[in-house]
Design a protein around this motif. Structure first.
Motif: not given
Lengths: 91, 136
Positions: A5-27
């Motif tokens: 549960d910890y991996l599914y509901y905490f770590i993966l969303p945090v990593l997904t959020l960081s990917v979105i922020l990184l993509f904004i920086r990339f664009v």
């Protein structure tokens, strides 16, 4: 709360959020160096996601793929910096 | 590129990465890995050394022109195909040793083919990257 549960509901969303922020920086990235750093961090985040799936599915062979990906990211960043340095020297 | 950290790191990474690539090559028949990705890792080792030092230093390490590795690898692959002909079997029949070797495990013509792929990929990648960096 179990580890799954910890991996599914905490770590993966945090990593997904960081990917979105990184993509904004990339664009947006004003200079090419910002884009290179963002690309490097993209792959590092991908390594994190791969290791989480390796824990969830109990497959240690996924970690080898993460290792090779880390190697390629390192080489890519060095290659970019090498050619940026070379380009600035030529101008 | 003048960076003492990268230079020192690449000296230690070169043998380590070549060892890792051979490990990936030998593991490839039943688990992830094989000749292609092993050759890519070996070429990454040399390219990393080339970025940290210079093109001349890396060429001195390899000694031969990397393009020569392509025909050698193709000959390895060809041998893996024609070895069954000498044993009165059809071309490309897989041959396996009866007893597994100590560290490597079962050895057959598939390993010979994988070594051929390894050499071809290493040769092609190094030729492409060295040619690009010479013209730049």
């Amino acid at each position: 709360m179990t580890l799954q549960d910890y991996l599914y509901y905490f770590i993966l969303p945090v990593l997904t959020l960081s990917v979105i922020l990184l993509f904004i920086r990339f664009v947006k990235g004003p200079s090419i160096s910002d884009r290179v750093v963002s690309l490097d961090l993209h792959i590092t985040t991908g390594i994190g996601i791969i290791s989480i799936y390796s824990i969830i599915n109990d497959q240690p062979t996924f970690l080898d793929i993460a290792m090779i990906l880390a190697l390629i990211a390192f080489l890519g960043t060095i290659a970019f910096s090498y050619y940026i340095e070379k380009k600035e020297k030529n101008e | 590129m003048k960076s003492i950290i990268l230079k020192t790191g690449s000296d230690y990474l070169l043998p380590l990465l070549i060892m890792f690539s051979i490990f990936i090559l030998l593991r490839g028949h039943y688990l992830p890995g094989g000749g292609f990705v092993g050759g890519l890792i070996a070429s990454i080792a040399f390219v990393l050394h080339f970025f940290a030092n210079s093109l001349e230093n890396t060429k001195n390490i390899i000694r031969i022109h990397p393009g020569l590795l392509i025909p050698v690898g193709l000959v390895f692959a060809l041998f893996s195909a024609i070895i069954p002909l000498f044993l009165d079997q059809a071309v490309m029949t897989a041959q396996w040793m009866h007893e597994p070797l100590p560290v490597i495990g079962m050895v057959g013509t598939a390993l010979l083919f994988d070594i051929g792929v390894y050499l071809v990929v290493l040769g092609v990648t190094l030729t492409i990257i060295f040619t690009i960096s010479e013209t730049m």
